[in-house]
Write a protein that holds these residues in place. Structure first.
Motif, PDB file in Angstrom:
ATOM      1  N   PHE A 221       0.836  -1.199   0.000  1.00 29.83           N
ATOM      2  CA  PHE A 221       0.000   0.000   0.000  1.00 29.83           C
ATOM      3  C   PHE A 221       0.872   1.251   0.000  1.00 29.83           C
ATOM      4  N   SER A 222       1.935   1.239   0.790  1.00 22.86           N
ATOM      5  CA  SER A 222       2.846   2.389   0.855  1.00 22.86           C
ATOM      6  C   SER A 222       3.549   2.600  -0.473  1.00 22.86           C
ATOM      7  N   ALA A 223       3.936   1.506  -1.147  1.00 23.40           N
ATOM      8  CA  ALA A 223       4.589   1.628  -2.455  1.00 23.40           C
ATOM      9  C   ALA A 223       3.653   2.266  -3.476  1.00 23.40           C
ATOM     10  N   PHE A 224       2.364   1.924  -3.389  1.00 25.44           N
ATOM     11  CA  PHE A 224       1.362   2.537  -4.269  1.00 25.44           C
ATOM     12  C   PHE A 224       1.346   4.048  -4.058  1.00 25.44           C
ATOM     13  N   LEU A 225       1.338   4.489  -2.799  1.00 21.48           N
ATOM     14  CA  LEU A 225       1.294   5.922  -2.507  1.00 21.48           C
ATOM     15  C   LEU A 225       2.554   6.630  -2.980  1.00 21.48           C
ATOM     16  N   ILE A 226       3.708   6.013  -2.772  1.00 25.93           N
ATOM     17  CA  ILE A 226       4.962   6.634  -3.199  1.00 25.93           C
ATOM     18  C   ILE A 226       4.990   6.785  -4.716  1.00 25.93           C
ATOM     19  N   ALA A 227       4.544   5.727  -5.430  1.00 28.24           N
ATOM     20  CA  ALA A 227       4.493   5.803  -6.892  1.00 28.24           C
ATOM     21  C   ALA A 227       3.534   6.898  -7.341  1.00 28.24           C
ATOM     22  N   LEU A 228       2.413   7.018  -6.652  1.00 25.16           N
ATOM     23  CA  LEU A 228       1.425   8.038  -6.991  1.00 25.16           C
ATOM     24  C   LEU A 228       1.991   9.442  -6.816  1.00 25.16           C
ATOM     25  N   PHE A 229       2.539   9.727  -5.630  1.00 27.59           N
ATOM     26  CA  PHE A 229       3.014  11.085  -5.359  1.00 27.59           C
ATOM     27  C   PHE A 229       4.281  11.418  -6.151  1.00 27.59           C
ATOM     28  N   THR A 230       5.038  10.395  -6.546  1.00 28.44           N
ATOM     29  CA  THR A 230       6.189  10.649  -7.403  1.00 28.44           C
ATOM     30  C   THR A 230       5.744  11.230  -8.735  1.00 28.44           C
ATOM     31  N   GLU A 231       4.669  10.672  -9.294  1.00 30.23           N
ATOM     32  CA  GLU A 231       4.160  11.217 -10.567  1.00 30.23           C
ATOM     33  C   GLU A 231       3.373  12.504 -10.363  1.00 30.23           C
TER      34      GLU A 231
ATOM     35  N   TYR B 246       4.020  14.938  -8.118  1.00 35.21           N
ATOM     36  CA  TYR B 246       4.859  16.105  -7.822  1.00 35.21           C
ATOM     37  C   TYR B 246       6.301  15.981  -8.330  1.00 35.21           C
ATOM     38  N   GLY B 247       6.760  14.755  -8.584  1.00 32.23           N
ATOM     39  CA  GLY B 247       8.153  14.568  -8.967  1.00 32.23           C
ATOM     40  C   GLY B 247       8.377  14.519 -10.461  1.00 32.23           C
ATOM     41  N   PHE B 248       7.984  13.411 -11.086  1.00 30.10           N
ATOM     42  CA  PHE B 248       8.218  13.234 -12.519  1.00 30.10           C
ATOM     43  C   PHE B 248       6.980  12.599 -13.150  1.00 30.10           C
ATOM     44  N   PRO B 249       6.326  13.266 -14.113  1.00 29.38           N
ATOM     45  CA  PRO B 249       5.067  12.762 -14.690  1.00 29.38           C
ATOM     46  C   PRO B 249       5.301  11.691 -15.757  1.00 29.38           C
ATOM     47  N   LEU B 250       5.687  10.496 -15.323  1.00 30.93           N
ATOM     48  CA  LEU B 250       6.026   9.430 -16.259  1.00 30.93           C
ATOM     49  C   LEU B 250       4.861   9.091 -17.188  1.00 30.93           C
ATOM     50  N   THR B 251       3.668   9.019 -16.636  1.00 27.58           N
ATOM     51  CA  THR B 251       2.492   8.657 -17.443  1.00 27.58           C
ATOM     52  C   THR B 251       2.231   9.693 -18.530  1.00 27.58           C
ATOM     53  N   LEU B 252       2.334  10.972 -18.184  1.00 29.48           N
ATOM     54  CA  LEU B 252       2.100  12.025 -19.176  1.00 29.48           C
ATOM     55  C   LEU B 252       3.155  11.989 -20.278  1.00 29.48           C
ATOM     56  N   TYR B 253       4.396  11.665 -19.921  1.00 27.33           N
ATOM     57  CA  TYR B 253       5.430  11.536 -20.933  1.00 27.33           C
ATOM     58  C   TYR B 253       5.147  10.338 -21.843  1.00 27.33           C
ATOM     59  N   ALA B 254       4.754   9.218 -21.231  1.00 24.21           N
ATOM     60  CA  ALA B 254       4.519   8.010 -22.015  1.00 24.21           C
ATOM     61  C   ALA B 254       3.350   8.178 -22.978  1.00 24.21           C
ATOM     62  N   LEU B 255       2.345   8.942 -22.564  1.00 24.61           N
ATOM     63  CA  LEU B 255       1.147   9.126 -23.388  1.00 24.61           C
ATOM     64  C   LEU B 255       1.141  10.456 -24.138  1.00 24.61           C
ATOM     65  N   SER B 256       2.233  11.202 -24.062  1.00 26.40           N
ATOM     66  CA  SER B 256       2.238  12.571 -24.591  1.00 26.40           C
ATOM     67  C   SER B 256       1.938  12.626 -26.087  1.00 26.40           C
ATOM     68  N   GLY B 257       2.438  11.666 -26.860  1.00 24.97           N
ATOM     69  CA  GLY B 257       2.185  11.694 -28.302  1.00 24.97           C
ATOM     70  C   GLY B 257       0.705  11.619 -28.617  1.00 24.97           C
ATOM     71  N   TRP B 258       0.020  10.658 -28.009  1.00 14.81           N
ATOM     72  CA  TRP B 258      -1.417  10.511 -28.241  1.00 14.81           C
ATOM     73  C   TRP B 258      -2.202  11.671 -27.645  1.00 14.81           C
ATOM     74  N   LEU B 259      -1.852  12.084 -26.429  1.00 16.03           N
ATOM     75  CA  LEU B 259      -2.597  13.151 -25.762  1.00 16.03           C
ATOM     76  C   LEU B 259      -2.496  14.466 -26.528  1.00 16.03           C
ATOM     77  N   GLN B 260      -1.315  14.824 -26.977  1.00 12.05           N
ATOM     78  CA  GLN B 260      -1.146  16.089 -27.684  1.00 12.05           C
ATOM     79  C   GLN B 260      -1.825  16.068 -29.047  1.00 12.05           C
ATOM     80  N   SER B 261      -1.906  14.888 -29.661  1.00 10.28           N
ATOM     81  CA  SER B 261      -2.596  14.789 -30.952  1.00 10.28           C
ATOM     82  C   SER B 261      -4.108  14.847 -30.768  1.00 10.28           C
ATOM     83  N   ALA B 262      -4.615  14.171 -29.739  1.00 15.44           N
ATOM     84  CA  ALA B 262      -6.057  14.102 -29.532  1.00 15.44           C
ATOM     85  C   ALA B 262      -6.604  15.347 -28.842  1.00 15.44           C
ATOM     86  N   TYR B 263      -5.796  15.980 -27.987  1.00 11.95           N
ATOM     87  CA  TYR B 263      -6.254  17.156 -27.231  1.00 11.95           C
ATOM     88  C   TYR B 263      -5.182  18.250 -27.323  1.00 11.95           C
TER      89      TYR B 263
END
Length: 214
Positions: free
Chosen positions: A41-51, A53-70
Motif C-alpha cells: 500500500f505504501s509503495a502505491f502511494l509513493i508511486a502516486l506522489f512521485t508522478e 509532484y516529482g516526474f510525470p512518467l504517465t504524461l510523458y509516455a502518453l504525450s504523443g497521443w494526448l497532444q494529438s487528440a487534445y
C-alpha cells in the motif's frame, strides 16, 4: 513543463510520509503479513506522489497521443495530471472537478472505515472474542475494504500507468490475506466463526439491518 509544476521532491516525501503514517495509525500493522500488505500500500502511494509532484512518467509516455487528440491542453502542466477531468473536458479548477470530489469521498470513507474497524477489532482481540460489531456486523473484512476504497479514490484523482498496474495486484493480495485470516480465525473460534460467516458477507457489505450475534 516548468520547475514549479514538477520536480518537487520535498512534496513527494512529505505527502507520502503523511498518508503512510496516517494509514499506519489507523491500521496498526502487527504481523509480518500486515506489514507486507501495508508495504505494498505504501509503495502505491509513493508511486502516486512521485508522478503527482516529482516526474510525470504517465504524461510523458502518453504525450504523443494526448497532444494529438487534445492539442488545446498543456499536458505538462500540473493540472493535466488530473486525467479524468482533462479527458472529459472539465473547464474549471480540476480540484473541484467531479472526479476529484468522488476521489475525496472514497479516500475519506476508506480512512473512516479503517479507523472504525480497528477500534472494534482491538477491543475484541483484547478480550479474546470474535469481532462482530460495528463495521464487522456488515462485512467480514472492513479494513481491507477501506484500503481498497482509498486506492480507488486516488485512481479517480490521479491515475497513472504504474498505479493502474499495482491496483489489481493489491486487491489480489488483500483477498488472499483475507482468506488466510479466515482460516486462522476459524481455527481459533470454531463454530462461532462459522455462524458469523454464515450471517455476514465477506467483502460486499450487507445493506440490511445486521442481526445481533447470538
Amino acid at each position: 513543463m516548468t520547475q514549479s509544476d514538477y520536480g518537487l521532491w520535498s512534496l513527494v516525501a512529505l505527502n507520502s510520509a503523511v498518508f503512510i503514517l496516517f494509514a499506519a495509525s489507523f491500521s496498526r500493522p502487527r504481523s509480518w503479513r500486515d506489514w507486507r500488505s501495508f508495504g505494498a500500500f505504501s509503495a502505491f502511494l509513493i508511486a502516486l506522489f512521485t508522478e503527482m509532484y516529482g516526474f510525470p512518467l504517465t504524461l510523458y509516455a502518453l504525450s504523443g497521443w494526448l497532444q494529438s487528440a487534445y492539442p488545446e491542453i498543456n499536458w505538462f502542466s500540473h493540472e493535466a495530471g488530473h486525467l479524468p477531468e482533462m479527458l472529459f473536458g472539465w473547464q474549471g479548477n480540476p480540484h473541484f472537478g467531479p472526479f476529484h470530489l468522488i476521489s475525496a469521498l472514497f479516500i475519506g470513507g476508506g480512512f473512516w472505515l479503517i479507523a472504525s474497524a480497528w477500534r472494534v477489532l482491538y477491543t475484541a482481540q483484547s478480550s479474546g472474542e470474535l469481532a462482530q460489531t460495528g463495521p464487522y456486523a456488515r462485512v467480514r473484512h472492513p479494513q481491507y475494504i477501506g484500503f481498497v476504497l482509498i486506492l480507488t479514490g486516488f485512481l479517480f484523482q490521479w491515475p497513472t500507468l504504474l498505479t493502474l498496474v499495482m491496483y489489481p495486484v493489491l486487491i489480489w493480495m488483500y483477498v488472499r490475506l483475507a482468506l488466510i485470516e479466515e482460516q486462522e480465525t476459524r481455527a481459533a473460534h470454531g463454530e462461532d466463526f462459522d455462524r458469523y460467516a454464515a450471517r455476514v458477507p465477506r467483502f460486499v457489505p450487507s445493506l440490511s439491518t445486521p442481526t445481533r450475534p447470538s
